[in-house]
Design an enzyme around this catalytic site. Structure first.
Site, PDB file in Angstrom:
ATOM      1  N   THR A  15      25.123  -7.644  12.279  1.00 52.59           N
ATOM      2  CA  THR A  15      25.827  -6.955  11.184  1.00 52.59           C
ATOM      3  C   THR A  15      27.179  -6.447  11.670  1.00 52.59           C
ATOM      4  OG1 THR A  15      23.749  -6.363  10.143  1.00 52.59           O
ATOM      5  CG2 THR A  15      25.643  -5.038   9.533  1.00 52.59           C
TER       6      THR A  15
ATOM      7  N   GLU B 202      21.892   3.449  11.069  1.00 52.48           N
ATOM      8  CA  GLU B 202      22.609   2.202  10.759  1.00 52.48           C
ATOM      9  C   GLU B 202      24.070   2.317  11.184  1.00 52.48           C
ATOM     10  OE1 GLU B 202      20.581  -0.239  10.194  1.00 52.48           O
ATOM     11  OE2 GLU B 202      20.685  -0.652   8.048  1.00 52.48           O
TER      12      GLU B 202
HETATM   13  N1  HSE Z   1      25.770  -4.030   3.273  1.00 49.15           N
HETATM   14  C1  HSE Z   1      25.611  -4.359   4.661  1.00 49.15           C
HETATM   15  C2  HSE Z   1      26.546  -5.495   5.009  1.00 49.15           C
HETATM   16  C3  HSE Z   1      24.186  -4.752   4.920  1.00 49.15           C
HETATM   17  O1  HSE Z   1      26.578  -6.475   4.264  1.00 49.15           O
HETATM   18  O2  HSE Z   1      27.238  -5.400   6.028  1.00 49.15           O
HETATM   19  C4  HSE Z   1      23.922  -5.213   6.313  1.00 49.15           C
HETATM   20  O3  HSE Z   1      22.561  -5.475   6.476  1.00 49.15           O
END
Ligand code: HSE
Length: 310
Positions: free
Chosen positions: A185, A132
């Site tokens: 994201t 990620e």
């Molecule tokens: N916590 C992360 C964000 C999750 O909100 O950027 C992304 O899927």
């Protein structure tokens, strides 16, 4: 050398869940990715990617979430083999329900099985979170943790890394509404404020604490009241067309809470399965988007299990 195929399900996940930015996550029963892997002589090979959005997903294992996560597990386990992966997406990229997280978690989980389950939960989740970090513009484990462990997860700390899992209430139903817009994201993390005001911190700690209490006790009213975010969703609202109207529609149709899923664009609504089928909420949001000339896919689902072998 090529070994036997191992096939796993990697579910979609809701991250943030109101006040728990990068901390809270929940696995869903539906939709999900299916990841297959088998041992090969060395390195990682991605031989197939199918399903919605497959054409936009890199096959280079150094840029692919499943490939990066599988490589991290092999390295951690000191493995003397490589892995060939096939990825069947059920969750399109840029959805807000953990598409890259499902690939990362599925890739890590396949590698974990092929390495005879040597890693602890914390180690395995961190291997997936490393993917990620590369693909989503920041280390966050709030999608990969519930994807691997199932249920509702809380990242107590990133350094040292520790995740805690709890069972969500049985009557918690979830509507996922995915409008026809892509939000990455990486982009959605770039619009976040660098600092948080003390009064927002106080607001988040209060709501986050009560949200966990509600998850544990099954208090659906308290759960609904506690899914609140004073910082992250407000900073991202402009990225998701008609977000506030979608949330208001869900609330007017009996949802306990309606909020942005992860970095969006999915709009998530919680409802009580004792009171509601969830279908009118899904229909209502779909119709609202249709009235604006936009398509919107919906799922009526609930909290689900984590990665598992098929
Ligand atoms: N916590 C992360 C964000 C999750 O909100 O950027 C992304 O899927």
């Amino acid at each position: 050398m090529s070994g036997k195929w191992v096939k796993v399900v990697a579910p979609a996940t809701i991250s943030n869940v109101g006040p728990g930015f990068d901390i809270f996550g929940m696995a869903l029963s539906d939709p999900f990715d299916v990841i297959e892997g088998r041992k090969i002589d060395d390195s990682i090979l991605i031989s197939e990617i199918t399903g919605p959005g497959a054409e936009s997903i890199p096959r280079d294992p150094a840029k692919n979430s499943a490939g990066i996560a599988a490589a991290a597990v092999l390295e951690k386990c000191d493995a003397d083999f490589g892995i060939e992966l096939k990825i069947k997406k059920g969750i399109r990229p840029c959805s807000g329900i953990g598409s890259s997280g499902a690939s990362a978690a599925g890739g890590a989980y396949v590698a974990h099985l092929l390495c005879d389950n040597k890693l602890t939960d914390n180690q395995l989740v961190m291997c997936a979170a490393m993917a990620e970090d590369v693909t989503s513009g920041g280390l966050h484990a709030d999608n990969v943790a519930p994807c691997i462990l199932g249920g509702f997860t809380i990242i107590r700390s990133y350094e040292p890394f520790e995740v805690v899992r709890v069972d969500p209430p049985k009557d918690l139903g979830v509507v996922v509404a995915m409008p026809d817009v892509m939000v990455s994201t990486k982009d959605a993390r770039m619009v976040l404020p660098a600092e948080v005001r003390v009064r927002d911190l106080v607001f988040h700690v209060g709501n986050a604490s009560c949200l966990v209490h509600a998850m544990l006790t099954g208090d659906m009213e308290l759960l609904g009241r506690s899914v609140k975010d004073a910082v992250f969703e407000p900073a991202r609202t402009h990225l998701i067309p008609h977000l506030k109207e979608a949330e208001a529609t869900a609330m007017s149709l009996g949802a306990k809470a309606s909020f942005l899923g992860g970095s969006g664009p999915c709009v998530i609504s919680f409802f009580s399965k004792k009171e509601h089928s969830g279908e009118p909420i899904a229909e209502g949001i779909k119709n609202m988007y249709a009235s604006k000339g936009m398509g919107c896919d919906t799922w009526v689902t609930d909290a689900g299990r984590g990665c598992r072998r098929l």
